[in-house]
Design a protein around this motif. Structure first.
Motif, PDB file in Angstrom:
ATOM      1  N   UNK A 105      59.947  58.013  39.787  1.00 50.55           N
ATOM      2  CA  UNK A 105      61.302  58.096  39.245  1.00 50.55           C
ATOM      3  C   UNK A 105      61.742  59.520  38.923  1.00 50.55           C
ATOM      4  N   UNK A 106      61.113  60.524  39.518  1.00 52.21           N
ATOM      5  CA  UNK A 106      61.534  61.888  39.227  1.00 52.21           C
ATOM      6  C   UNK A 106      61.505  62.729  40.497  1.00 52.21           C
ATOM      7  N   UNK A 107      62.147  63.885  40.424  1.00 53.96           N
ATOM      8  CA  UNK A 107      62.234  64.807  41.554  1.00 53.96           C
ATOM      9  C   UNK A 107      62.039  66.229  41.032  1.00 53.96           C
ATOM     10  N   UNK A 108      61.924  67.170  41.944  1.00 45.82           N
ATOM     11  CA  UNK A 108      61.963  68.590  41.594  1.00 45.82           C
ATOM     12  C   UNK A 108      63.287  69.140  42.117  1.00 45.82           C
ATOM     13  N   UNK A 109      64.043  69.795  41.248  1.00 41.00           N
ATOM     14  CA  UNK A 109      65.338  70.349  41.640  1.00 41.00           C
ATOM     15  C   UNK A 109      65.341  71.863  41.438  1.00 41.00           C
ATOM     16  N   UNK A 110      66.151  72.530  42.238  1.00 40.60           N
ATOM     17  CA  UNK A 110      66.380  73.971  42.109  1.00 40.60           C
ATOM     18  C   UNK A 110      67.884  74.197  42.150  1.00 40.60           C
ATOM     19  N   UNK A 111      68.373  75.343  41.681  1.00 38.21           N
ATOM     20  CA  UNK A 111      69.812  75.620  41.751  1.00 38.21           C
ATOM     21  C   UNK A 111      70.303  75.602  43.193  1.00 38.21           C
ATOM     22  N   UNK A 141      51.907  67.258  37.692  1.00 36.20           N
ATOM     23  CA  UNK A 141      50.659  68.025  37.611  1.00 36.20           C
ATOM     24  C   UNK A 141      49.670  67.572  38.684  1.00 36.20           C
ATOM     25  N   UNK A 142      49.599  66.272  38.894  1.00 40.86           N
ATOM     26  CA  UNK A 142      48.733  65.756  39.956  1.00 40.86           C
ATOM     27  C   UNK A 142      49.201  66.269  41.318  1.00 40.86           C
ATOM     28  N   UNK A 143      50.516  66.326  41.496  1.00 43.52           N
ATOM     29  CA  UNK A 143      51.056  66.769  42.779  1.00 43.52           C
ATOM     30  C   UNK A 143      50.743  68.243  43.041  1.00 43.52           C
ATOM     31  N   UNK A 144      50.995  69.108  42.053  1.00 42.84           N
ATOM     32  CA  UNK A 144      50.739  70.533  42.308  1.00 42.84           C
ATOM     33  C   UNK A 144      49.242  70.789  42.454  1.00 42.84           C
ATOM     34  N   UNK A 145      48.412  70.019  41.747  1.00 49.18           N
ATOM     35  CA  UNK A 145      46.965  70.129  41.930  1.00 49.18           C
ATOM     36  C   UNK A 145      46.599  69.774  43.368  1.00 49.18           C
ATOM     37  N   UNK A 146      47.233  68.744  43.891  1.00 50.30           N
ATOM     38  CA  UNK A 146      47.003  68.315  45.277  1.00 50.30           C
ATOM     39  C   UNK A 146      47.339  69.434  46.270  1.00 50.30           C
ATOM     40  N   UNK A 147      48.321  70.262  45.928  1.00 48.74           N
ATOM     41  CA  UNK A 147      48.736  71.349  46.824  1.00 48.74           C
ATOM     42  C   UNK A 147      47.986  72.652  46.545  1.00 48.74           C
ATOM     43  N   UNK A 198      61.379  61.923  45.273  1.00 47.95           N
ATOM     44  CA  UNK A 198      60.348  61.068  44.690  1.00 47.95           C
ATOM     45  C   UNK A 198      59.327  60.654  45.742  1.00 47.95           C
ATOM     46  N   UNK A 199      59.767  60.451  46.980  1.00 51.67           N
ATOM     47  CA  UNK A 199      58.828  60.082  48.044  1.00 51.67           C
ATOM     48  C   UNK A 199      57.931  61.251  48.432  1.00 51.67           C
ATOM     49  N   UNK A 200      58.486  62.460  48.453  1.00 56.99           N
ATOM     50  CA  UNK A 200      57.677  63.643  48.765  1.00 56.99           C
ATOM     51  C   UNK A 200      56.511  63.773  47.788  1.00 56.99           C
ATOM     52  N   UNK A 201      56.773  63.437  46.537  1.00 56.08           N
ATOM     53  CA  UNK A 201      55.758  63.560  45.492  1.00 56.08           C
ATOM     54  C   UNK A 201      54.793  62.378  45.521  1.00 56.08           C
ATOM     55  N   UNK A 202      55.323  61.183  45.711  1.00 56.00           N
ATOM     56  CA  UNK A 202      54.514  59.970  45.571  1.00 56.00           C
ATOM     57  C   UNK A 202      53.543  59.745  46.724  1.00 56.00           C
ATOM     58  N   UNK A 271      69.094  53.356  42.358  1.00 54.88           N
ATOM     59  CA  UNK A 271      67.962  53.167  41.457  1.00 54.88           C
ATOM     60  C   UNK A 271      67.266  51.831  41.702  1.00 54.88           C
ATOM     61  N   UNK A 272      68.022  50.816  42.062  1.00 54.06           N
ATOM     62  CA  UNK A 272      67.397  49.532  42.382  1.00 54.06           C
ATOM     63  C   UNK A 272      66.554  49.632  43.652  1.00 54.06           C
ATOM     64  N   UNK A 273      66.928  50.540  44.550  1.00 49.05           N
ATOM     65  CA  UNK A 273      66.165  50.694  45.801  1.00 49.05           C
ATOM     66  C   UNK A 273      64.852  51.436  45.598  1.00 49.05           C
ATOM     67  N   UNK A 274      64.772  52.292  44.585  1.00 48.51           N
ATOM     68  CA  UNK A 274      63.540  53.059  44.396  1.00 48.51           C
ATOM     69  C   UNK A 274      62.643  52.458  43.311  1.00 48.51           C
ATOM     70  N   UNK A 275      63.092  51.356  42.720  1.00 49.20           N
ATOM     71  CA  UNK A 275      62.250  50.585  41.809  1.00 49.20           C
ATOM     72  C   UNK A 275      61.738  49.351  42.551  1.00 49.20           C
ATOM     73  N   UNK A 276      60.525  48.937  42.211  1.00 51.33           N
ATOM     74  CA  UNK A 276      59.928  47.767  42.852  1.00 51.33           C
ATOM     75  C   UNK A 276      59.495  46.779  41.773  1.00 51.33           C
ATOM     76  N   UNK A 277      59.724  45.492  42.053  1.00 55.13           N
ATOM     77  CA  UNK A 277      59.531  44.455  41.044  1.00 55.13           C
ATOM     78  C   UNK A 277      58.657  43.311  41.552  1.00 55.13           C
TER      79      UNK A 277
END
Length: 325
Positions: A105-111, A141-147, A198-202, A271-277
């Protein structure tokens, strides 16, 4: 509980029927998109059908919800797995009784002016904003560790998630790690562009970003029938959301509007598309993800020891609810 429902932006229609004889239950939840399950369970009558009269209490932070449940102020709550891990590491007796929802549910953004950066490596040495100790922080943190990176490669600015937009707008930071729906607001207002979705990270982490339904361990022991009723309603609400995603988006959009938020309907649909139930049972994949988060939390010094997942999770209620017709 009608006044409570109205005060917290939940429709009160039909809630009065049988309220006098219904069993009272207090439920707290954070106001992100994962809240669609409890909103659906209330407004579509699934909790009422289980003979429950609900007092709802939205909260801004998951930690507040955990404290209110452990202190006996509320009975159930929904929260990301990271605060659950932190609480379990402190030996506080919580039980996860179902998966509320999952999906990063999160992303990395830049200006927007930064057109050159494409990866986290491109941001080395730059100022990055994140809300410290949260689920988004742990998974990032897990993602940047992975890289092959760590926080030491950046100039960290720990601020509230809601303040990341203003920090970007004011030039205080050169990147941010906001979660939804705040990330949508940043992009919609032209304050940032998505560097990592979110997909790039997940995907490289197989991240679940699990939101849980939890309660006190004492309630599981003393009133398992109540726990089962709540979980039954949760599973029915999840099934309804899966079958009616458009209606679920409109329900969540109406809830956020009543709560004074400015979420657009198209954003609620996103948001409903990126959440799974579809997986209410806390299975091995969720346990593995929990341990991955616990490992990074221990590495960062947020917790002293990794809790035993068997002491935290009780899947029996969700299994029974899923098996029921």
């Amino acid at each position: 509980m009608l006044a409570a429902a109205a005060a917290f932006g939940l429709a009160a229609a039909g809630m009065a029927a049988g309220a006098e004889s219904a069993e009272k239950v207090r439920i707290t939840f954070t106001e992100g998109s994962a809240a669609v399950v409890v909103v659906t369970a209330m407004e579509k009558g699934f909790l009422r059908a289980e003979g429950l009269d609900v007092e709802p209490k939205p909260m801004r932070a998951g930690v507040e919800g955990i404290e209110s449940v452990t202190q006996g102020v509320m009975d159930f709550g929904t929260v990301h797995i990271a605060p659950i891990i932190a609480t379990a590491a402190r030996k506080l007796p919580l039980k996860v009784v179902a998966v509320n929802s999952y999906g990063t549910q999160f992303v990395v953004v830049v200006p927007p002016a930064d057109k050159a950066s494409k990866t986290m490596a491109d941001l080395k040495g730059k100022r990055i904003a994140v809300q410290r100790g949260t689920g988004a922080h742990a998974v990032w943190l897990r993602y940047i560790e992975h890289t092959g990176l760590s926080e030491r490669d950046f100039k960290m600015k720990y601020i509230r998630n809601a303040d990341i937009a203003s920090a970007l707008a004011g030039g205080e930071v050169e990147a941010g790690v906001p979660w939804y729906p705040f990330a949508l607001s940043i992009v919609n207002k032209g304050l940032g562009r998505v560097l990592l979705s979110q997909d790039d990270i997940a995907k490289p982490l197989n991240d679940k970003y699990t939101f849980t339904l939890f309660t006190r361990a004492s309630l599981v022991k003393e009133n398992p029938a109540l726990v089962q009723k709540v979980v039954n309603a949760w599973v029915k609400a999840q099934r309804w959301i899966i079958q009616n995603p458009g209606d679920a988006a409109r329900l969540f959009h109406a809830f956020t509007t009543r709560r004074g938020q400015t979420l657009e309907l198209k954003d609620a649909e996103f948001l409903m598309r990126i959440n799974y139930f579809d997986q209410p049972v806390f299975n091995q994949a969720f346990l593995d993800d929990m341990m991955s988060n616990a490992r990074i939390m221990k590495k960062m010094g947020w917790i002293k020891e990794i809790p035993d997942p068997k002491s935290v999770v009780d899947s029996s209620f969700a299994l029974k609810a899923v098996q029921a017709k």
